[in-house]
Write an enzyme that holds these catalytic residues in place. Structure first.
Site, short mmCIF file in Angstrom:
data_model
loop_
_atom_site.label_atom_id
_atom_site.label_comp_id
_atom_site.label_asym_id
_atom_site.label_seq_id
_atom_site.Cartn_x
_atom_site.Cartn_y
_atom_site.Cartn_z
N ASN A 210 32.69 41.94 10.47
CA ASN A 210 31.94 42.52 11.59
C ASN A 210 30.48 42.11 11.48
O ASN A 210 30.09 41.42 10.55
CB ASN A 210 32.12 44.05 11.62
CG ASN A 210 31.65 44.68 10.33
OD1 ASN A 210 30.47 44.59 9.98
ND2 ASN A 210 32.57 45.30 9.58
N ASP A 278 38.17 48.57 9.31
CA ASP A 278 39.21 49.61 9.37
C ASP A 278 40.59 49.05 9.03
O ASP A 278 41.44 49.76 8.55
CB ASP A 278 39.23 50.24 10.77
CG ASP A 278 38.01 51.11 11.01
OD1 ASP A 278 37.54 51.73 10.04
OD2 ASP A 278 37.51 51.15 12.16
N LYS A 288 45.88 27.80 3.12
CA LYS A 288 45.28 27.76 4.45
C LYS A 288 46.37 27.63 5.52
O LYS A 288 47.23 26.76 5.41
CB LYS A 288 44.30 26.58 4.53
CG LYS A 288 43.53 26.56 5.83
CD LYS A 288 42.63 25.35 5.95
CE LYS A 288 42.15 25.24 7.37
NZ LYS A 288 41.75 23.91 7.73
N ASP A 305 39.96 54.80 3.58
CA ASP A 305 38.66 55.30 4.04
C ASP A 305 37.84 55.68 2.81
O ASP A 305 38.14 56.67 2.13
CB ASP A 305 38.85 56.50 4.98
CG ASP A 305 37.55 56.83 5.68
OD1 ASP A 305 36.53 57.02 4.99
OD2 ASP A 305 37.55 56.89 6.93
N ILE A 306 36.85 54.87 2.52
CA ILE A 306 36.08 55.05 1.28
C ILE A 306 35.28 56.34 1.31
O ILE A 306 35.26 57.11 0.35
CB ILE A 306 35.16 53.84 1.05
CG1 ILE A 306 36.01 52.56 1.01
CG2 ILE A 306 34.33 54.00 -0.21
CD1 ILE A 306 35.23 51.28 1.09
N LYS A 338 33.55 63.25 13.01
CA LYS A 338 33.70 62.45 11.79
C LYS A 338 33.29 63.25 10.56
O LYS A 338 33.91 63.13 9.50
CB LYS A 338 32.82 61.19 11.88
CG LYS A 338 33.57 60.02 12.46
CD LYS A 338 32.74 58.77 12.57
CE LYS A 338 33.39 57.84 13.60
NZ LYS A 338 32.58 56.72 13.95
N1 CTP Z 1 34.00 54.27 6.29
C1 CTP Z 1 34.59 54.09 5.07
N2 CTP Z 1 35.78 53.47 4.96
C2 CTP Z 1 36.44 53.03 6.06
C3 CTP Z 1 35.83 53.20 7.34
C4 CTP Z 1 34.62 53.82 7.42
O1 CTP Z 1 34.01 54.49 4.06
N3 CTP Z 1 37.59 52.43 5.92
C5 CTP Z 1 32.74 54.99 6.36
C6 CTP Z 1 31.55 54.17 6.77
O2 CTP Z 1 30.90 53.63 5.65
C7 CTP Z 1 30.68 55.21 7.46
C8 CTP Z 1 31.68 56.17 8.05
O3 CTP Z 1 32.88 55.97 7.33
O4 CTP Z 1 29.91 55.93 6.54
C9 CTP Z 1 31.96 56.05 9.49
O5 CTP Z 1 32.24 54.71 9.85
P1 CTP Z 1 32.69 54.36 11.34
O6 CTP Z 1 33.07 52.93 11.37
O7 CTP Z 1 31.67 54.86 12.30
O8 CTP Z 1 33.93 55.31 11.47
P2 CTP Z 1 35.46 55.06 11.49
O9 CTP Z 1 36.07 56.03 10.55
O10 CTP Z 1 35.78 53.63 11.27
O11 CTP Z 1 35.81 55.54 12.95
P3 CTP Z 1 35.87 54.73 14.35
O12 CTP Z 1 35.77 53.27 14.01
O13 CTP Z 1 37.17 55.12 14.89
O14 CTP Z 1 34.71 55.23 15.15
#
Ligand code: CTP
Length: 397
Positions: A210, A278, A288, A305-306, A338
């Site tokens: 990203n 995600d 490759k 989700d960390i 969230k």
């Molecule tokens: N985060 C994380 N691990 C993931 C996804 C997100 O630790 N796999 C953490 C990011 O570092 C941030 C927070 O969660 O602190 C929110 O990230 P965001 O991308 O806004 O949220 P998502 O959970 O991915 O929700 P969405 O994309 O559906 O808005």
């Protein structure tokens, strides 16, 4: 001397007030932030405009200015800097401070502050030698207030003797000495920070990623280290220099980031700024992919989700867990959702629909806690970092 150090400078009445302008210049040149407060007496000798321009910050004058208090109230203002300096400190201001008066912004700040105070007295020689002034100065010294000067010499009124404000250079050096010995608010704290994107391999040469630049996370790591924290920065692939004072762990994928975060615990606080992917391809090909196969759909599976993992209750949970949320709509409602879903304490929601935020220099954030949301003005990412670090220090205090 670093930019994270800051001084609240009270400019009192007296002809020596003009020397305060030079003092501001010296402090700014050394990278020290200055917030000026101009007393009514001081305003007879220098203008708020001159101070603001040199300080690069707004000069505050009135105790109950609605506009100023909405930005930061006078109690918060009194604690926001590392050191409070009064230059010049007039006989009147010294008397009020010694007796605990609080009838204007300067004296209120002096009463409310929890920071060290340094005064540079300036007055006529007879006044300086008057028993009442001697008493007041002794009392302030007994209260822990530092004094620099006054010098002996010819005075603006034509008399000779002690009372002349010390030269700006000497006040500047006294300030430096105090800032260097001031205990840092995050000393002995360990803070985990994540930053940057993650790269999720499709094959040895391709990946999902990203647009995260890592700038905000790196700035936060630097700001926390400035405040004395031991910082572990777990970073996805970005082209940034390691922040001074932080220990950098480089990772590529979300799963590696989670492992590195777990390995970094225990921590007093965790600030998860990384834009974690995600999803990842369900299999990363060993070789490759050839054009003939690449037309096929890439099958994705969800990444861990960390933030949620680190915020989960348990003996290793940091006392304060802060998440970031990149949003393009319904910022506060989405951030609040969230906060609950991930079990963290604060969410710093950034409006990535604003031009220049994603990958840029600025950020427009709202800090959401269980108590509600607080929108900050659009600021440079380094300023968002400095303010957030101060707030984290206050929360861990
Ligand atoms: N985060 C994380 N691990 C993931 C996804 C997100 O630790 N796999 C953490 C990011 O570092 C941030 C927070 O969660 O602190 C929110 O990230 P965001 O991308 O806004 O949220 P998502 O959970 O991915 O929700 P969405 O994309 O559906 O808005």
């Amino acid at each position: 001397m670093s930019a994270a150090r800051s001084v609240l400078l009270i400019v009192g009445g007296g002809i020596a007030a003009y020397k305060a302008l030079e003092l501001v210049r010296l402090l700014r040149k050394a990278g020290i932030a200055v917030t000026p407060i101009l007393t009514e007496g001081g305003a007879q000798f220098v203008t708020a405009m001159s101070l603001s321009v040199l300080a690069g910050a707004k000069t505050r004058q009135a105790l109950c200015s609605q506009e100023d208090e909405a930005e930061i109230d006078h109690i918060a203002l009194s604690r926001a800097a590392d050191l409070v300096v009064v230059a010049p400190a007039s006989a009147n201001l010294i008397a009020k401070a010694a007796n605990g008066h609080a009838d204007d912004l300067a004296t209120t700040v002096l009463l409310a502050t929890d920071k060290a105070v340094l005064m540079a007295p300036a007055m006529n020689v007879r006044m300086w030698q008057h028993p009442a002034v001697r008493r007041n100065v002794e009392r302030l010294i007994a209260d822990g207030v530092g004094m620099v000067g006054p010098d002996e010499g010819e005075m603006a009124c034509g008399e000779y003797g002690p009372g002349r404000m010390t030269e700006p250079q000497a006040i500047f050096e006294a300030i430096l000495a105090r800032l260097e010995t001031a205990p840092k608010p995050l000393a002995r704290r360990h803070v985990l920070v994540t930053a940057g994107p993650t790269h999720e391999p499709i094959d040895p040469v391709r990946y999902l990623a990203n647009r995260s630049s890592g700038r905000q996370g790196y700035a936060i790591a630097a700001a926390l280290a400035e405040l004395g924290a031991a910082v572990t920065l777990v970073s996805g692939p970005v082209a940034l220099d390691p922040p001074k004072g932080a220990s950098l762990v480089r990772v590529e994928t979300a799963r590696q980031m989670l492992d590195a975060c777990r390995a970094a615990l225990p921590a007093d606080a965790a600030v998860m700024v990384a834009a974690v992917a995600d999803w990842r391809p369900s299999v990363a090909a060993d070789h490759k992919l050839k054009k003939v196969t690449a037309g096929a759909v890439v099958d994705l599976v969800e990444n861990p989700d960390i933030l949620a993992a680190i915020a989960a209750p348990g003996p290793q949970r940091p006392r304060l867990v802060v998440g970031f949320a990149a949003e393009t709509q319904d910022l506060q409602a989405n951030a609040a959702a969230k906060l609950r879903a991930k079990g963290c304490d604060w969410i710093v929601a950034n409006d990535v629909s604003q031009e220049g935020v994603m990958g840029g220099e600025d950020n427009s954030v709202t800090v959401v806690t269980a108590q509600g949301g607080e929108a900050w003005p659009r600021l440079a990412k380094t300023q968002v970092a400095a303010q957030l670090a101060q707030r984290i220090a206050a929360a861990l205090a």
